[in-house]
Enzyme design. Structure first.
Site, PDB file in Angstrom:
ATOM      1  N   ASP A   1      23.772 -36.577  -6.617  1.00 47.02           N
ATOM      2  CA  ASP A   1      25.172 -36.916  -6.214  1.00 47.02           C
ATOM      3  C   ASP A   1      25.616 -38.074  -6.553  1.00 47.02           C
ATOM      4  OD1 ASP A   1      27.843 -35.852  -5.378  1.00 47.02           O
ATOM      5  OD2 ASP A   1      27.381 -36.978  -3.275  1.00 47.02           O
ATOM      6  N   SER A   2      26.895 -38.461  -6.475  1.00 49.44           N
ATOM      7  CA  SER A   2      27.202 -39.910  -6.734  1.00 49.44           C
ATOM      8  C   SER A   2      26.886 -40.678  -5.602  1.00 49.44           C
ATOM      9  CB  SER A   2      28.885 -39.954  -6.911  1.00 49.44           C
ATOM     10  OG  SER A   2      29.533 -39.637  -5.843  1.00 49.44           O
TER      11      SER A   2
ATOM     12  N   TYR B   1      32.936 -40.042  -8.728  1.00 51.30           N
ATOM     13  CA  TYR B   1      32.817 -39.348 -10.039  1.00 51.30           C
ATOM     14  C   TYR B   1      33.982 -38.772 -10.536  1.00 51.30           C
ATOM     15  CZ  TYR B   1      27.635 -39.381 -10.585  1.00 51.30           C
ATOM     16  OH  TYR B   1      26.304 -39.548 -10.611  1.00 51.30           O
ATOM     17  N   GLY B   2      34.907 -38.568  -9.084  1.00 54.75           N
ATOM     18  CA  GLY B   2      36.171 -37.772  -9.437  1.00 54.75           C
ATOM     19  C   GLY B   2      37.298 -38.218 -10.153  1.00 54.75           C
TER      20      GLY B   2
ATOM     21  N   CYS C   1      26.620 -31.935  -6.145  1.00 53.08           N
ATOM     22  CA  CYS C   1      28.078 -32.499  -6.468  1.00 53.08           C
ATOM     23  C   CYS C   1      28.805 -31.581  -7.207  1.00 53.08           C
ATOM     24  CB  CYS C   1      27.773 -33.618  -7.513  1.00 53.08           C
ATOM     25  SG  CYS C   1      29.090 -34.710  -8.204  1.00 53.08           S
ATOM     26  N   ASN C   2      29.934 -31.386  -6.471  1.00 55.20           N
ATOM     27  CA  ASN C   2      31.088 -30.316  -7.163  1.00 55.20           C
ATOM     28  C   ASN C   2      31.621 -30.877  -8.514  1.00 55.20           C
ATOM     29  OD1 ASN C   2      31.891 -28.254  -4.725  1.00 55.20           O
ATOM     30  ND2 ASN C   2      30.930 -30.253  -3.914  1.00 55.20           N
ATOM     31  N   THR C   3      32.050 -32.112  -8.505  1.00 56.05           N
ATOM     32  CA  THR C   3      32.554 -32.654  -9.778  1.00 56.05           C
ATOM     33  C   THR C   3      31.578 -32.313 -10.926  1.00 56.05           C
ATOM     34  OG1 THR C   3      33.600 -34.442  -8.484  1.00 56.05           O
ATOM     35  CG2 THR C   3      33.693 -34.852 -10.760  1.00 56.05           C
TER      36      THR C   3
ATOM     37  N   CYS D   1      34.077 -30.831  -1.990  1.00 55.32           N
ATOM     38  CA  CYS D   1      33.420 -32.318  -2.528  1.00 55.32           C
ATOM     39  C   CYS D   1      32.238 -32.471  -1.367  1.00 55.32           C
ATOM     40  CB  CYS D   1      34.321 -33.516  -2.418  1.00 55.32           C
ATOM     41  SG  CYS D   1      33.511 -35.004  -2.534  1.00 55.32           S
ATOM     42  N   THR D   2      31.025 -32.735  -1.816  1.00 57.30           N
ATOM     43  CA  THR D   2      29.852 -32.695  -0.879  1.00 57.30           C
ATOM     44  C   THR D   2      30.069 -34.092  -0.062  1.00 57.30           C
ATOM     45  OG1 THR D   2      28.535 -33.863  -2.425  1.00 57.30           O
ATOM     46  CG2 THR D   2      28.149 -31.540  -2.165  1.00 57.30           C
TER      47      THR D   2
HETATM   48  N1  DGL Z   1      30.316 -35.611  -3.935  1.00 55.58           N
HETATM   49  C1  DGL Z   1      30.623 -35.168  -5.166  1.00 55.58           C
HETATM   50  C2  DGL Z   1      31.630 -34.004  -5.207  1.00 55.58           C
HETATM   51  O1  DGL Z   1      30.825 -33.310  -4.629  1.00 55.58           O
HETATM   52  C3  DGL Z   1      31.069 -36.578  -6.153  1.00 55.58           C
HETATM   53  C4  DGL Z   1      32.353 -37.257  -5.386  1.00 55.58           C
HETATM   54  C5  DGL Z   1      32.749 -38.464  -6.365  1.00 55.58           C
HETATM   55  O2  DGL Z   1      31.977 -39.331  -6.441  1.00 55.58           O
HETATM   56  O3  DGL Z   1      33.997 -38.397  -6.715  1.00 55.58           O
HETATM   57  O4  DGL Z   1      32.385 -33.856  -6.108  1.00 55.58           O
END
Ligand code: DGL
Length: 260
Positions: A10-11, A42-43, A73-75, A183-184
């Site tokens: 993940d980020s 990441y978003g 990580c959803n993104t 988002c995790t």
């Molecule tokens: N936790 C990640 C997700 O589920 C990334 C969030 C991010 O860094 O913006 O999207």
């Protein structure tokens, strides 16, 4: 192959909300967790940037001889999975795609999604849920500030709470039955969210995701046959802050800083 590690990334600390469930269900596996703290959030990255970042992480896991990679990580699941999935010869588990069927099967009439800008702009949850169930209406709201609130441990800060409440109020106007924490990082905000709404309103997809991974590894006869219980944590920046922010979901004793 069975005793090779599982890579999780993940980020930052967000993926630990998934990793903790994975360890509960699969305690005998070896894990490598990578938190890309140098590149968060990441978003707010472009599709090209996210593809480059994801490919670099997959390449790293390849050097570690993993049997599977969990995109906690959803993104990146929403934006890069389709592009990269056929380029590697290990299993890849993307959170959005793996949990959407489970949510669609609940047959909700109206469901909300809180996620990053990139996930919301991709409409990945809406597309994936409606692929299985046309009757579920999906309302998507981006909460771009929330990742930093979690990473900087600012959950109890007045401005953070105002921001969280504002997004929640906007979502509640849609009369949704459930809100997916897409988002995790967002499960780290559950205590604040539940000051303003019933905790049961929120879906943390981590458990369903971990269950999916467990049964798929089982069906593929890829579960470890040893009891290794070994996890190595890597981050791309700020290991101390990572360890501190992680503690709501996992006690990380040591995180090594590496550059990919
Ligand atoms: N936790 C990640 C997700 O589920 C990334 C969030 C991010 O860094 O913006 O999207």
């Amino acid at each position: 192959m069975n005793n090779c590690p599982i890579g999780v990334f993940d980020s930052g600390v967000g993926g630990l909300s998934v990793f903790s469930k994975l360890v509960d269900l699969l305690p005998n596996e070896k894990y490598i967790y990578f938190g890309d703290t140098l590149n968060l959030p990441y978003g707010d990255k472009t599709k090209e940037q996210l593809i480059e970042i994801s490919a670099r992480i997959f390449d790293f896991f390849k050097t570690q001889n993993v049997k599977a990679v969990v995109m906690a990580c959803n993104t990146t699941s929403a934006v890069t999975y389709d592009i990269l999935k056929s380029k590697y010869n290990f299993k890849i588990y993307p959170i959005v795609q793996n949990v959407s069927k489970c949510i669609a099967d609940k047959n909700y009439k109206k469901v909300g999604v809180f996620a990053t800008n990139a996930t919301i702009n991709s409409h990945a949850y809406k597309k994936q849920i409606q692929l299985y169930n046309h009757n579920t209406e999906v309302f998507e709201i981006a909460c771009p500030e929330w990742v930093n609130i979690v990473e900087q441990e600012l959950q109890q800060n007045t401005k953070s709470k105002e921001n969280i409440k504002q997004h929640l109020d906007e979502m509640l106007k849609n009369n949704v039955e459930k809100v997916i924490l897409g988002c995790t990082h967002y499960p780290y905000l559950l205590n604040v969210l539940s000051e303003y709404a019933d905790k049961e309103l929120f879906i943390n997809p981590a458990k369903a995701f971990a269950q999916h991974i467990k049964s798929d590894l089982e069906n593929s006869e890829l579960l470890s046959d040893k009891k290794e219980k070994e996890t190595k944590f890597y981050v791309s920046a700020n290991p101390k802050q990572f360890i501190s922010a992680a503690k709501l979901f996992y006690d990380v004793n040591e995180a090594e800083e590496i550059s990919l």
